[in-house]
Design a protein around this motif. Structure first.
Motif: not given
Length: 300
Positions: A217-221, A258-261, A296-300
């Motif tokens: 998904g758009p945000a993950y660990w 990395a960006p969406r983590a 860096t891409g979590v809230h993009a």
């Protein structure tokens, strides 16, 4: 901003031999000595300190069958680590947790689940899916961490603070197992995506990472156990198995993920097996190149 957090816990590992203690707890300081914290500081990262674990006790033979090794200490460390990770997330930072054994994923799970939840990308040379439903030999959280993270374990570790499952199975992607992994059939049936090390080698880290990120998904660990690397590249782990990926493959995988983590954890490097620091320096290169865009891409 990335913030580094040390979690020097070896509580979830079996002793390498009777009367001895696993060396994974030394990893954060070994990696600091090899330049990891300095390299990330050059990228603007901060240092959020250390969450110390309780004393390691080899209690095999006297521990009840329904308890894991160092259970009380594992739960306590997970709760304190979750609080520290949570503060970083609340501050808008991307925590990079340097372990330690892979049981520290429980702390990440508690922290993220208590804030509404995120997906999980689990990069590991093993599925870590042993649990009471498929094995009579449970007891070491490090080999059971992914099962606990998706709610398949004793409530004491899988339901800390009443938050089970920490990660939804259908938003969990695993990458990096060897083809002979004993729990592979169950993992494939339950998780959103399962990708072998052989597939990474055949198709490249970037391609397999993109597919896994789409599931999470758009945000993950992002959990990374360094035994995903082949022993020819990284022998300084507690359970090295042939057939792993190379350093360039892992770097490409991490760069894509990395960006969406929202944060990441790095585990199971054992400095006792790296007396000259050679493999620590390799990890510093892989991690700084692969994770420089963490969050860096979590809230993009």
């Amino acid at each position: 901003m990335i913030t580094l957090l040390s979690a020097p816990s070896n509580l979830g590992l079996r002793p390498p031999e009777q009367g001895s203690v696993p060396g994974a707890a030394k990893a954060p300081e070994a990696l600091r000595e090899a330049g990891l914290f300095a390299r990330f500081a050059e990228l603007g990262a901060s240092d959020s300190g250390v969450v110390l674990a309780g004393r390691y006790v080899d209690d095999d033979g006297r521990r009840p069958s329904d308890r894991v090794r160092n259970e009380s200490a594992v739960v306590d460390h997970s709760q304190r680590l979750a609080a520290r990770i949570g503060r970083a997330l609340d501050d808008g930072d991307a925590p990079l947790v340097i372990g330690g054994d892979c049981g520290i994923i429980l702390g990440a799970g508690v922290a993220t689940a208590s804030r509404g939840g995120v997906g999980l990308v689990h990069v590991d040379g093993h599925t870590d899916f042993r649990h009471p439903g498929n094995s009579d030999e449970c007891g070491a959280v490090a080999g059971e961490a992914l099962a606990a993270a998706v709610g398949l374990h004793q409530p004491a570790i899988a339901d800390i603070n009443g938050l089970a499952p920490y990660f939804s199975a259908d938003r969990t992607a695993h990458i990096g197992h060897r083809d002979d992994d004993e729990d592979l059939q169950e993992v494939r049936a339950l998780l959103g995506r399962v990708t072998s090390a052989a597939d990474v080698l055949a198709r490249g880290g970037a391609a397999t990472a993109a597919e896994s990120a789409a599931v999470a998904g758009p945000a993950y660990w992002l959990q990374v156990d360094v035994d995903v690397l082949d022993p020819a590249v990284m022998p300084a782990v507690d359970s090295p198995d042939p057939g792993g990926v190379g350093a360039a493959d892992l770097t490409a995988l991490l760069r894509e993920l990395a960006p969406r983590a929202v944060g990441a954890s790095i585990t199971v490097f054992d400095p006792d097996l790296d007396p000259e620091g050679r493999y620590a320096r390799l990890l510093v290169d892989v991690l700084t190149e692969g994770l420089s865009e963490l969050g860096t891409g979590v809230h993009a």
